[in-house]
Enzyme design. Structure first.
Site, mmCIF file in Angstrom:
data_model
loop_
_atom_site.group_PDB
_atom_site.id
_atom_site.type_symbol
_atom_site.label_atom_id
_atom_site.label_comp_id
_atom_site.label_asym_id
_atom_site.label_seq_id
_atom_site.Cartn_x
_atom_site.Cartn_y
_atom_site.Cartn_z
ATOM 1 N N HIS A 119 -3.211 -1.972 -0.308
ATOM 2 C CA HIS A 119 -2.062 -1.614 -0.993
ATOM 3 C C HIS A 119 -2.031 -0.081 -0.646
ATOM 4 C CE1 HIS A 119 1.847 -1.388 -2.701
ATOM 5 N NE2 HIS A 119 1.536 -1.833 -3.840
ATOM 6 N N GLN A 122 0.238 2.488 -2.745
ATOM 7 C CA GLN A 122 -0.240 2.634 -4.082
ATOM 8 C C GLN A 122 -1.401 3.614 -4.461
ATOM 9 O OE1 GLN A 122 1.362 0.833 -6.703
ATOM 10 N NE2 GLN A 122 0.276 2.528 -7.965
#
Ligand code: CP
Ligand code: NVA
Length: 290
Positions: A119, A122
């Site tokens: 991710h 993020q």
């Protein structure tokens, strides 16, 4: 950008710098961004769409089932067609290999909007949040408590690359994989701690994530058992350095991986972190497309 280690440490700094450029240049004027989602999203969809708007572009969000990604049409055909209309293609997928297949075509820049493996968007927002809070990144210590999953992998890589010391406390069977650990250790100090208390001792930031990621719902009961003792509560935070902060990518489950007292308390930066998803996405797009 399928994960953080597609970037150099210099790229990472440049993206964080671009994230703070105000007003942002309208480099996406007349250009599109296709955003494919195989899973639900609140932050990633909204922050990426608004980042595109902030650069003068037009986002088109697509649920995977409406185009039948890999079902109605091969993944390669979908990618090559979207490349005719858009400047960038972001995708949130169950299987990271879908992103690799898209990227290998070299048809359009690909951004990972979360996969089973990583991710990175993020992690960029998390570093931006910490840099704004501390004024710098290098020399600080980050404690990860909980699942060694997609979010943990990307954040560990990003933190190591930025000179942040990382300490990981994950239950048996849920550790960050050895490949990611070795990759992160190629950039900086990453330690595996035996207990959450050891990871957190003297740390400047404590980070966690859900115990049950999207797609793992059938494992909820066994995961609740495995992660008992890995909750971030006020007692655990008290072992961190004075002034230590708390991060969580969200969605959060109060009473599971974190208590309401911590996530809604004064050490929590989660709302700034969520806001920074948009600024970090804009920084990434500026770095990729300028
Ligand atoms: N943090 C995050 O990626 O949130 P969403 O799943 O809501 O996009
Ligand atoms: N690890 C979580 C993160 C959600 C943003 C998941 O994959 O569901």
């Amino acid at each position: 950008m399928l994960d953080i280690d597609d970037l150099t440490p210099e790229d990472l700094t440049a993206i964080l710098d671009w994230a703070e450029v105000m007003p942002p240049p309208a480099i996406m004027s007349g250009r599109g961004a296709a955003l494919i989602f195989e899973k639900p999203s609140n932050r990633t969809r909204n922050s990426t769409e608004m980042a595109v708007v902030g650069l003068g572009g037009h986002p088109v969000t697509i649920r995977a089932e409406e185009i039948g990604l890999g079902v109605r049409e091969p993944i390669a055909d979908v990618t090559k067609v979207l490349a005719q209309y858009h400047a960038v293609l972001g995708a949130r997928v169950f299987d990271h290999r879908v992103l690799e297949e898209m990227a290998a075509l070299d048809a359009i820049p690909i951004v990972n909007l979360l996969s089973d493996v990583a991710h990175p968007c993020q992690a960029l927002a998390d570093l931006l949040t910490l840099r704004q809070h501390w004024g710098s990144l290098s020399g600080h210590t980050l404690a990860w408590v909980g699942d060694g999953n997609n979010v943990a992998r990307s954040l560990t890589l990003a933190a190591a690359m930025a000179g942040i010391g990382v300490r990981l406390a994950c239950p048996a069977g849920h550790a960050i994989d050895e490949v990611a650990l070795d990759a992160a250790r190629g950039y900086g100090a990453v330690e595996v701690a035996a207990r959450p208390q050891d990871a957190v001792a003297g740390a400047d930031v404590v980070v966690t994530d859900t115990w049950v990621s999207m797609g793992q719902e059938a494992e909820s009961a066994s995961r609740a058992d495995a992660f008992a003792g890995y909750q971030v509560d006020a007692e655990l935070m008290a072992g961190a350095s004075p002034g230590a902060v708390f991060l969580h990518c969200l969605p959060a489950h109060r009473g599971e991986e974190v208590t309401g007292e911590v996530i809604d308390g004064p050490s929590s930066l989660v709302w700034t972190e969520a806001a920074n998803r948009m600024h970090a996405a804009r920084g990434l797009l500026l770095w990729m497309l300028r």
